[in-house]
Design a protein around this motif. Structure first.
Motif, mmCIF file in Angstrom:
data_model
loop_
_atom_site.group_PDB
_atom_site.id
_atom_site.type_symbol
_atom_site.label_atom_id
_atom_site.label_comp_id
_atom_site.label_asym_id
_atom_site.label_seq_id
_atom_site.Cartn_x
_atom_site.Cartn_y
_atom_site.Cartn_z
ATOM 1 N N SER A 27 51.086 38.875 55.196
ATOM 2 C CA SER A 27 52.246 38.439 54.429
ATOM 3 C C SER A 27 51.822 38.098 53.007
ATOM 4 O O SER A 27 50.632 37.895 52.730
ATOM 5 C CB SER A 27 52.905 37.221 55.089
ATOM 6 N N THR A 28 52.799 38.062 52.131
ATOM 7 C CA THR A 28 52.542 37.666 50.742
ATOM 8 C C THR A 28 53.424 36.476 50.400
ATOM 9 O O THR A 28 54.461 36.237 51.028
ATOM 10 C CB THR A 28 52.837 38.818 49.761
ATOM 11 N N GLN A 29 52.984 35.735 49.394
ATOM 12 C CA GLN A 29 53.784 34.624 48.891
ATOM 13 C C GLN A 29 53.468 34.431 47.414
ATOM 14 O O GLN A 29 52.553 35.068 46.886
ATOM 15 C CB GLN A 29 53.534 33.349 49.695
ATOM 16 N N ALA A 30 54.223 33.570 46.773
ATOM 17 C CA ALA A 30 54.046 33.270 45.348
ATOM 18 C C ALA A 30 54.149 34.541 44.502
ATOM 19 O O ALA A 30 53.322 34.790 43.632
ATOM 20 C CB ALA A 30 52.731 32.529 45.098
ATOM 21 N N GLY A 31 55.168 35.356 44.798
ATOM 22 C CA GLY A 31 55.380 36.567 44.014
ATOM 23 C C GLY A 31 54.271 37.599 44.152
ATOM 24 O O GLY A 31 54.037 38.393 43.252
ATOM 25 N N HIS A 35 47.969 36.790 49.222
ATOM 26 C CA HIS A 35 48.117 37.702 50.355
ATOM 27 C C HIS A 35 47.381 37.074 51.531
ATOM 28 O O HIS A 35 46.170 36.866 51.472
ATOM 29 C CB HIS A 35 47.534 39.077 50.013
ATOM 30 N N ASN A 36 48.122 36.751 52.590
ATOM 31 C CA ASN A 36 47.563 36.110 53.784
ATOM 32 C C ASN A 36 47.323 37.166 54.855
ATOM 33 O O ASN A 36 48.259 37.873 55.248
ATOM 34 C CB ASN A 36 48.542 35.062 54.316
ATOM 35 N N VAL A 37 46.076 37.263 55.310
ATOM 36 C CA VAL A 37 45.705 38.259 56.317
ATOM 37 C C VAL A 37 45.086 37.534 57.511
ATOM 38 O O VAL A 37 44.080 36.842 57.360
ATOM 39 C CB VAL A 37 44.690 39.282 55.753
ATOM 40 N N THR A 38 45.699 37.687 58.679
ATOM 41 C CA THR A 38 45.148 37.108 59.903
ATOM 42 C C THR A 38 44.543 38.237 60.732
ATOM 43 O O THR A 38 45.178 39.266 60.950
ATOM 44 C CB THR A 38 46.231 36.378 60.716
ATOM 45 N N ARG A 77 43.693 36.297 46.663
ATOM 46 C CA ARG A 77 44.474 36.011 45.448
ATOM 47 C C ARG A 77 44.398 37.213 44.509
ATOM 48 O O ARG A 77 43.317 37.721 44.217
ATOM 49 C CB ARG A 77 43.923 34.771 44.767
ATOM 50 N N ILE A 78 45.565 37.632 44.034
ATOM 51 C CA ILE A 78 45.643 38.714 43.057
ATOM 52 C C ILE A 78 46.382 38.175 41.842
ATOM 53 O O ILE A 78 47.596 37.931 41.900
ATOM 54 C CB ILE A 78 46.363 39.954 43.631
ATOM 55 N N ASP A 79 45.654 37.923 40.766
ATOM 56 C CA ASP A 79 46.267 37.401 39.550
ATOM 57 C C ASP A 79 47.341 38.349 39.048
ATOM 58 O O ASP A 79 47.159 39.565 39.037
ATOM 59 C CB ASP A 79 45.210 37.181 38.460
ATOM 60 N N GLY A 80 48.467 37.802 38.654
ATOM 61 C CA GLY A 80 49.590 38.612 38.200
ATOM 62 C C GLY A 80 50.525 38.988 39.330
ATOM 63 O O GLY A 80 51.687 39.271 39.108
ATOM 64 N N GLY A 81 50.016 39.011 40.549
ATOM 65 C CA GLY A 81 50.829 39.272 41.734
ATOM 66 C C GLY A 81 51.242 40.710 41.923
ATOM 67 O O GLY A 81 51.577 41.406 40.968
#
Length: 94
Positions: A27-31, A35-38, A77-81
């Motif tokens: 899932s993704t959040q904060a635009g 990116h959350n990967v389980t 984390r991906i800066d800029g989203g």
């Protein structure tokens, strides 16, 4: 000599797949900044360093390595989203 190379290639392939894992949630959040990967191993007693790569349209845009035990979540984390047209691939590192 060729037989030796084939045997070594087969051994490397088997070793790389010895710890089977599955992405159980992405899932993704904060635009699209987070990116959350389980990831879960088939055998929850397994532990290994796992690399997950976030891709957009087949090109890598983010990556993280983390030691996971059984089941674990990593946040990339991906800066800029980037929040659309993304996918994730994970593998165990030797």
């Amino acid at each position: 000599m060729m037989k030796c190379k084939i045997i070594l290639a087969m051994a490397a392939f088997i070793a790389s797949n010895a710890l089977a894992l599955e992405i159980t949630n992405y899932s993704t959040q904060a635009g699209g900044t987070l990116h959350n990967v389980t990831v879960a191993f088939d055998d929850l007693d397994n532990s290994a360093e796992v690399r997950c790569v976030i891709k957009k349209l087949g090109k890598p845009v983010g990556m993280k390595d983390k030691v996971l035990n059984g089941v674990g979540t990593m946040v990339i984390r991906i800066d800029g989203g980037i929040d659309s047209d993304t996918s994730v691939e994970c593998l165990t590192l030797p």
